[in-house]
Design a protein around this motif. Structure first.
Motif, PDB file in Angstrom:
ATOM      1  N   GLU A 239      27.477   8.504 -16.141  1.00  0.00           N
ATOM      2  CA  GLU A 239      26.026   8.460 -16.345  1.00  0.00           C
ATOM      3  C   GLU A 239      25.644   7.969 -17.738  1.00  0.00           C
ATOM      4  N   ALA A 240      26.493   8.239 -18.740  1.00  0.00           N
ATOM      5  CA  ALA A 240      26.170   7.821 -20.112  1.00  0.00           C
ATOM      6  C   ALA A 240      26.046   6.300 -20.192  1.00  0.00           C
ATOM      7  N   ARG A 241      26.989   5.600 -19.590  1.00  0.00           N
ATOM      8  CA  ARG A 241      26.957   4.133 -19.579  1.00  0.00           C
ATOM      9  C   ARG A 241      25.776   3.642 -18.726  1.00  0.00           C
ATOM     10  N   PHE A 242      25.563   4.276 -17.609  1.00  0.00           N
ATOM     11  CA  PHE A 242      24.490   3.887 -16.694  1.00  0.00           C
ATOM     12  C   PHE A 242      23.128   3.990 -17.389  1.00  0.00           C
ATOM     13  N   VAL A 243      22.871   5.132 -18.026  1.00  0.00           N
ATOM     14  CA  VAL A 243      21.577   5.346 -18.688  1.00  0.00           C
ATOM     15  C   VAL A 243      21.427   4.422 -19.895  1.00  0.00           C
ATOM     16  N   LYS A 244      22.523   4.186 -20.607  1.00  0.00           N
ATOM     17  CA  LYS A 244      22.485   3.258 -21.749  1.00  0.00           C
ATOM     18  C   LYS A 244      22.039   1.870 -21.281  1.00  0.00           C
ATOM     19  N   ASP A 245      22.651   1.377 -20.206  1.00  0.00           N
ATOM     20  CA  ASP A 245      22.287   0.057 -19.686  1.00  0.00           C
ATOM     21  C   ASP A 245      20.835   0.036 -19.212  1.00  0.00           C
ATOM     22  N   MET A 246      20.411   1.130 -18.600  1.00  0.00           N
ATOM     23  CA  MET A 246      19.023   1.216 -18.131  1.00  0.00           C
ATOM     24  C   MET A 246      18.046   1.144 -19.304  1.00  0.00           C
ATOM     25  N   ILE A 247      18.377   1.829 -20.389  1.00  0.00           N
ATOM     26  CA  ILE A 247      17.505   1.835 -21.571  1.00  0.00           C
ATOM     27  C   ILE A 247      17.400   0.436 -22.169  1.00  0.00           C
ATOM     28  N   TYR A 248      18.544  -0.230 -22.329  1.00  0.00           N
ATOM     29  CA  TYR A 248      18.519  -1.571 -22.917  1.00  0.00           C
ATOM     30  C   TYR A 248      17.679  -2.534 -22.076  1.00  0.00           C
ATOM     31  N   GLU A 249      17.798  -2.444 -20.760  1.00  0.00           N
ATOM     32  CA  GLU A 249      17.020  -3.341 -19.910  1.00  0.00           C
ATOM     33  C   GLU A 249      15.536  -2.974 -19.923  1.00  0.00           C
ATOM     34  N   SER A 250      15.253  -1.668 -20.076  1.00  0.00           N
ATOM     35  CA  SER A 250      13.852  -1.223 -20.053  1.00  0.00           C
ATOM     36  C   SER A 250      13.035  -1.843 -21.188  1.00  0.00           C
ATOM     37  N   ARG A 251      13.692  -2.216 -22.294  1.00  0.00           N
ATOM     38  CA  ARG A 251      12.972  -2.850 -23.410  1.00  0.00           C
ATOM     39  C   ARG A 251      12.196  -4.075 -22.962  1.00  0.00           C
ATOM     40  N   ASN A 252      12.768  -4.797 -22.010  1.00  0.00           N
ATOM     41  CA  ASN A 252      12.160  -6.041 -21.559  1.00  0.00           C
ATOM     42  C   ASN A 252      11.003  -5.807 -20.586  1.00  0.00           C
ATOM     43  N   ALA A 254       8.742  -3.217 -21.336  1.00  0.00           N
ATOM     44  CA  ALA A 254       8.018  -2.218 -22.124  1.00  0.00           C
ATOM     45  C   ALA A 254       6.536  -2.160 -21.795  1.00  0.00           C
ATOM     46  N   LYS A 255       5.947  -3.300 -21.444  1.00  0.00           N
ATOM     47  CA  LYS A 255       4.508  -3.339 -21.171  1.00  0.00           C
ATOM     48  C   LYS A 255       4.199  -3.166 -19.679  1.00  0.00           C
ATOM     49  N   GLN A 256       5.242  -2.985 -18.871  1.00  0.00           N
ATOM     50  CA  GLN A 256       5.029  -2.874 -17.427  1.00  0.00           C
ATOM     51  C   GLN A 256       5.235  -1.462 -16.891  1.00  0.00           C
ATOM     52  N   CYS A 257       5.608  -0.541 -17.777  1.00  0.00           N
ATOM     53  CA  CYS A 257       5.860   0.830 -17.346  1.00  0.00           C
ATOM     54  C   CYS A 257       5.441   1.783 -18.457  1.00  0.00           C
ATOM     55  N   LEU A 258       4.676   2.797 -18.093  1.00  0.00           N
ATOM     56  CA  LEU A 258       4.233   3.771 -19.093  1.00  0.00           C
ATOM     57  C   LEU A 258       5.389   4.679 -19.517  1.00  0.00           C
ATOM     58  N   TRP A 259       6.038   5.318 -18.550  1.00  0.00           N
ATOM     59  CA  TRP A 259       7.157   6.221 -18.838  1.00  0.00           C
ATOM     60  C   TRP A 259       8.386   5.828 -18.021  1.00  0.00           C
ATOM     61  N   PHE A 260       9.486   5.598 -18.723  1.00  0.00           N
ATOM     62  CA  PHE A 260      10.793   5.436 -18.092  1.00  0.00           C
ATOM     63  C   PHE A 260      11.479   6.803 -18.106  1.00  0.00           C
ATOM     64  N   THR A 261      12.094   7.191 -17.006  1.00  0.00           N
ATOM     65  CA  THR A 261      12.783   8.491 -16.973  1.00  0.00           C
ATOM     66  C   THR A 261      14.101   8.376 -16.220  1.00  0.00           C
ATOM     67  N   SER A 262      15.010   9.291 -16.529  1.00  0.00           N
ATOM     68  CA  SER A 262      16.276   9.389 -15.797  1.00  0.00           C
ATOM     69  C   SER A 262      16.800  10.817 -15.879  1.00  0.00           C
ATOM     70  N   LEU A 263      17.323  11.304 -14.770  1.00  0.00           N
ATOM     71  CA  LEU A 263      18.013  12.585 -14.791  1.00  0.00           C
ATOM     72  C   LEU A 263      19.245  12.480 -15.674  1.00  0.00           C
ATOM     73  N   ILE A 264      19.576  13.544 -16.358  1.00  0.00           N
ATOM     74  CA  ILE A 264      20.791  13.631 -17.168  1.00  0.00           C
ATOM     75  C   ILE A 264      21.532  14.886 -16.720  1.00  0.00           C
ATOM     76  N   SER A 265      22.695  14.703 -16.117  1.00  0.00           N
ATOM     77  CA  SER A 265      23.443  15.843 -15.590  1.00  0.00           C
ATOM     78  C   SER A 265      24.192  16.596 -16.686  1.00  0.00           C
ATOM     79  N   LYS A 266      24.792  15.832 -17.603  1.00  0.00           N
ATOM     80  CA  LYS A 266      25.655  16.440 -18.622  1.00  0.00           C
ATOM     81  C   LYS A 266      24.931  16.511 -19.962  1.00  0.00           C
ATOM     82  N   GLU A 267      24.935  17.697 -20.544  1.00  0.00           N
ATOM     83  CA  GLU A 267      24.266  17.877 -21.834  1.00  0.00           C
ATOM     84  C   GLU A 267      24.877  16.989 -22.910  1.00  0.00           C
TER      85      GLU A 267
END
Length: 318
Positions: A239-252, A254-267
């Motif tokens: 999940e760490a790699r998955f969420v990292k990739d999601m965050i990097y892509e979300s930058r592009n 930025a103006k099309q989504c108010l809130w980006f969210t993802s479940l995080i299983s591991k603290e």
């Protein structure tokens, strides 16, 4: 029969608006979905229950919950696909509603609120709950063809979902928003339940550990009572790699989504995720914790919009 357990009347760890805070009323659920009846029997304490290690029983229970609480006319998933625990999925939706509410007194229930469910799966669970509870519309994306077919069938066979849910195939397995969101399309939130594990071996070890804890002995083989395909349970880097990739892509986007969210299983995933969000200049980051029984779950939310841009978004969209 063992001494009867005393259970609290209310599951206080669940969200206050959850429909699942009381114990299951199997008589009512069976009335809504008679197919559940063969799986209900007294447990060792004398309470009516189902065998949560039997995938067919879990499927029947989930179908009954969705028909009874969320007004579905039809719900089914292919064999061996992830059968989501409904109360936890509902909590994610309710907490997103609180996130969208912000400092406002009203929770946005209007049908012009739109969400993107990344990895909608075969169950279409988040659009079902979000639409019923708040009237939101959804785009559901997935890379798995069987999951797409299943979710489309659920959408088509439930009249309340037909005009409010659109299922789209993600053709590129490494993409999250590209190929799904159109250039002029906006969503108020994106949500995701990422694959937790880094490999099939890790997924099986986790299942064996879970079964050992629940049954008090070590099973020889992991039985996935909630099912799950490879792309639902594990991905390279976890999940760490998955969420990292999601965050990097979300930058592009930025103006099309108010809130980006993802479940995080591991603290342990949180700390490196915060660093990435700082690196990409997210303007606001929130971690929302959710309690489900003995397990603590959470999701992380981020936005690239300034406070003024957020207010402007709400004014124009809501």
């Amino acid at each position: 029969m063992q001494k009867k357990k005393v259970h609290p009347k209310i599951k206080s760890e669940l969200h206050p608006r959850s429909r699942h805070r009381e114990r299951y009323n199997f008589k009512v659920l069976i009335k809504s979905s008679p197919e559940l009846a063969p799986f209900v029997a007294p447990n060792k304490y004398g309470d009516d229950s189902v065998d949560f290690f039997n995938p067919k029983a879990v499927l029947a229970l989930n179908r009954a919950l969705l028909i009874h609480h969320y007004g579905l006319e039809f719900w089914d998933i292919p064999e061996y696909y992830l059968c989501p625990p409904i109360p936890g999925r509902a909590d994610y939706i309710h907490n997103i509603a609180d996130l969208l509410k912000g400092d406002n007194s009203e929770i946005p229930k209007e049908d012009h609120i739109k969400g993107l469910d990344i990895g909608v799966g075969a169950s279409c669970i988040y659009p079902i709950i979000g639409n019923y509870e708040y009237g939101w519309s959804f785009i559901g994306s997935d890379t798995n063809e069987a999951a797409i077919i299943s979710s489309k069938q659920i959408e088509q066979r439930n009249s309340n979902l037909k005009s409010n849910v659109e299922i789209r195939r993600q053709e590129q397995s490494n993409n999250f928003f590209y190929g799904i969101l159109k250039p002029d399309e906006k969503v108020d939130f994106a949500m995701c339940n990422p694959p937790f594990h880094a490999s099939a071996e890790d997924a099986e070890k986790a299942s064996l550990k879970k079964l050992k804890n629940l049954k008090g002995r070590r099973p020889s083989k992991a039985i996935l009572n909630f099912g799950g395909q490879q792309d639902e349970l594990w991905t390279k880097g976890g999940e760490a790699r998955f969420v990292k990739d999601m965050i990097y892509e979300s930058r592009n986007f930025a103006k099309q989504c108010l809130w980006f969210t993802s479940l995080i299983s591991k603290e342990t995933t949180l700390k490196p995720t915060y660093k990435i969000l700082q690196k990409v200049n997210a303007t606001e980051v929130k971690t929302i914790e959710m309690g489900q029984g003995q397990k603590v779950s959470r999701f992380i939310a981020w936005t690239f919009l300034s406070e003024e841009e957020q207010k402007d978004w709400i004014t124009k969209r809501w």
